[in-house]
Design an enzyme around this catalytic site. Structure first.
Site, mmCIF file in Angstrom:
data_model
loop_
_atom_site.group_PDB
_atom_site.id
_atom_site.type_symbol
_atom_site.label_atom_id
_atom_site.label_comp_id
_atom_site.label_asym_id
_atom_site.label_seq_id
_atom_site.Cartn_x
_atom_site.Cartn_y
_atom_site.Cartn_z
ATOM 1 N N SER A 70 -3.222 29.928 -22.267
ATOM 2 C CA SER A 70 -2.549 29.423 -23.461
ATOM 3 C C SER A 70 -1.522 28.365 -23.068
ATOM 4 C CB SER A 70 -1.914 30.595 -24.221
ATOM 5 O OG SER A 70 -1.648 30.259 -25.549
ATOM 6 N N ASP A 119 -10.545 29.786 -32.391
ATOM 7 C CA ASP A 119 -9.153 29.982 -31.983
ATOM 8 C C ASP A 119 -8.260 30.039 -33.222
ATOM 9 O OD1 ASP A 119 -6.542 29.789 -30.866
ATOM 10 O OD2 ASP A 119 -7.397 28.828 -29.093
ATOM 11 N N HIS A 139 -8.983 33.233 -29.715
ATOM 12 C CA HIS A 139 -8.076 32.796 -28.660
ATOM 13 C C HIS A 139 -8.147 33.730 -27.446
ATOM 14 C CE1 HIS A 139 -4.727 30.492 -27.140
ATOM 15 N NE2 HIS A 139 -4.033 31.591 -26.932
#
Length: 622
Positions: free
Chosen positions: A125, A245, A298
């Site tokens: 991330s 995501d 994600h």
């Protein structure tokens, strides 16, 4: 990443309620991951990992990721921690000046001898964005290959999202974005604001943002050429995106793309400003930049795909076979006298039901994990991900979800978690249904410490035993969850939520039959049973519809829990008849807390206590 509510809580507590010393630059360290292998003697280049928002190197998932990388590469692994404890590290992911943090990390890397000859880097991330910033700005960071998983390279155009039901969070975020995002204090102290970008206010972005505009060469600055040249020093830059995501907005940012903020159309990397300004075109032509997309949400990917990336880009010497150690197994006693018969019974029942066509979807769980929802198998992966099939086959790494430690599974099983789904009220509601076992757990604790009835403690003890049985069966069967499950959550057979509700329903109904048999066929009792079964239906349905489990995992979880619940009522009754409960009540600790055992022996207990209380009040008033 955590939700916006967490962002607001950290923001308020860190800057309003904490002492002024919080304004100091945080301590930064490299935590070395150690396993039972001789990483010191290996010539393999080490790997440095920078975690994402709201995470720490010591979290369950990051620990497992780090250990998995080390087992695959057989080299040292370091995890970047900003702050001298977990809270400070999480806080630094939200609050602080990125330039200061990067300077500190750069100095630390320069002082680490084992990193002086170069290293590989893995960023999760926002950690991937920070590692790219290190590669471009830090001479000491001699990164060979950089893999970023769901990293917002082009920025974000909204703060990580609120749930659709959290109106307060939405209102506060809207106020921050509308009024204060370009304020100098926000730009210097709120981490996410420093990579916030919107073309609707592009002039303000170029004028006020000092981190992302410089990092991506969207403005002229002193290190413009250096940014391009430093990126060219990388052997590989791998940007991994996730098609659904729901954390990074726009999700195309993770692949150096963007979105047309008027029409909502995707802007591919080749058509975006960074392709020229950051020299990405040259990297593509040199074969150094690769963008990869996985179908999930994600950071949602299979262990096999993750392993393939590590083996391809981080392994100095490709080996024909890389095997990971098995997870901790149950003891021989449990395995011989409990687990094996239970596993055989489950498999036999599945075969029987399949033969009767009651469960025609009997599944090869490994195959389903790879095939469901466009997740490809090794056979057809060559067409979709040609670079993966070679290394999946070479490594012989299991496609199952990675094993979890007992502490991790206990946390997930007993306390659980679920993800908010932005702009999806249906999935958020289903997620709330998944919290029903946690609500029941709170009710257990409340009743135990207010009523102080031994029978309630015994029931809660049965729930704990039921959860332990669930853990043992899971690590024995090793059946994976559906491919859509969030990354790294553990095995799926049987569903612990369903097993919890099965036990609860069975115990409550069987207890009524044993101790209140004359009342258990009344309309009031039937209404109670209907509530138990309805709550169970809500929980079980949510676990299946949210893709946390296959249907068979939910059904068998409930069946096992129901069976354990019936047995536990029988066991507690047997202990009571043998005088064990009477002996327990004579123990000093239980007498000290006035633990009693009156519920099974007195009917209408609550009504009697209510009448006594009413009579007492009447006498007192007279």
């Amino acid at each position: 990443m955590l939700s916006c509510s967490s962002f607001l809580i950290f923001f308020l507590f860190s800057w309003v309620l904490l002492p002024m010393k919080s304004f100091a630059i945080p301590i930064i360290s490299l935590d070395k991951v150690r396993l039972a292998i001789n990483d010191g003697a290996s010539e393999q280049l080490p790997v440095v990992i920078w975690h994402g928002l709201g995470d720490t190197p010591t979290s369950f998932t990051l620990t497992e990721v780090s250990q998995r990388v080390q087992k695959l590469t057989k080299g040292a692994v370091y995890a970047i921690r900003v702050g001298d404890n977990e809270f400070e590290d999480i806080k630094a992911g939200y609050l602080g000046k990125l330039e200061d943090q990067l300077d500190e990390v750069c100095d630390l890397i320069g002082n680490e001898d084992s990193l002086s000859n170069g290293f590989y880097a893995l960023g999760l991330s926002q950690g991937g964005l920070f590692l790219r910033a290190l590669a471009q700005t830090c001479d000491a960071a001699k990164i060979r290959s950089l893999i970023t998983l769901g990293s917002p390279h082009s920025g974000i155009n909204t703060i990580p999202g609120c749930s659709p039901t959290n109106l307060i969070c939405k209102a506060v975020v809207h106020s921050i974005l509308g009024l204060g995002i370009w304020h100098s204090w926000i730009q210097n102290h709120v981490v996410q604001a420093q990579y916030y970008r919107t073309e609707k206010q592009y002039d303000k972005y170029l004028e006020n943002n000092k981190f992302l505009t410089h990092l991506n060469n969207e403005v002229l600055h002193d290190n413009y050429t250096r940014n391009i040249e430093k990126l060219k020093e990388l052997d590989n830059l791998v940007a991994v995106s996730f098609e659904r995501d729901d954390i990074v907005e726009p999700p195309y940012s993770t692949g150096f793309g963007w979105i047309n903020e008027t029409t909502g159309e995707n802007i591919e990397m080749e058509d975006f400003v960074l392709y020229e300004s950051l020299g990405l075109k040259d990297l593509v032509n040199q074969g150094k930049l690769e963008t990869i997309s996985f179908p999930g949400r994600h950071l949602q990917m299979r262990w096999g795909d993750f392993d393939a990336l590590v083996l391809k880009y981080f392994k100095d010497e490709k080996e024909e076979k890389t095997e990971l150690e098995e997870s901790t197994r149950p003891s021989n006693f449990l395995s011989t006298y409990f687990v094996s018969p239970l596993v055989s019974a489950i498999d036999g029942t599945v075969d029987y039901l399949h033969g009767k066509s009651l469960f025609p979807e009997k599944r090869n769980f490994k195959e389903l994990t790879m095939r469901k929802r466009s997740i490809v198998t090794p056979e057809d992966s060559e067409e979709v991900y040609p670079y993966i099939s070679e290394f999946v086959a070479a490594s012989n790494v299991s496609e199952e979800k990675g094993p979890k430690s007992f502490a991790n599974l206990a946390f997930i099983t007993i306390f659980s978690h679920f993800f908010y789904h932005i702009d999806d009220m249906w999935r958020s509601t289903l997620g709330l249904f998944s919290l029903i076992p946690q609500i029941i757990g709170i009710i257990y604790l409340t009743v135990m410490f207010t009523g102080r009835e031994l029978d309630t403690f015994m029931q809660f003890g049965g729930q704990v035993v039921n959860e332990f049985i669930n853990y043992v069966v899971k690590v024995s069967l090793k059946y994976p969850r559906p491919a859509d499950i969030e990354y790294g959550v553990g095995y799926g057979m049987p569903s612990s939520h369903s097993q919890f509700m099965g036990f609860f329903s069975a115990y409550m109904i069987a207890w009524d039959y044993k101790y209140r048999r004359s009342q258990c066929f009344s309309m009031l009792s039937f209404a109670k049973y209907a509530i138990y079964l309805t709550l169970s239906t809500f929980v079980c349905s949510s676990r299946y519809l949210l893709d946390f489990h296959y249907l068979t995992q939910v059904v068998y979880g409930y069946m096992i829990g129901f069976g354990v619940g019936l047995f536990w009522v029988y066991l507690v009754g047997k202990l009571r008849s043998l005088g064990v409960t009477k002996w327990l009540l004579s123990l000093p600790p239980l007498q000290f807390f006035y633990i009693k055992d009156t519920i099974p022996h007195s009917k209408d207990n609550h009504k009697r206590q209510w009448l006594e209380s009413k009579q007492f009040k009447n006498q007192k008033s007279n």
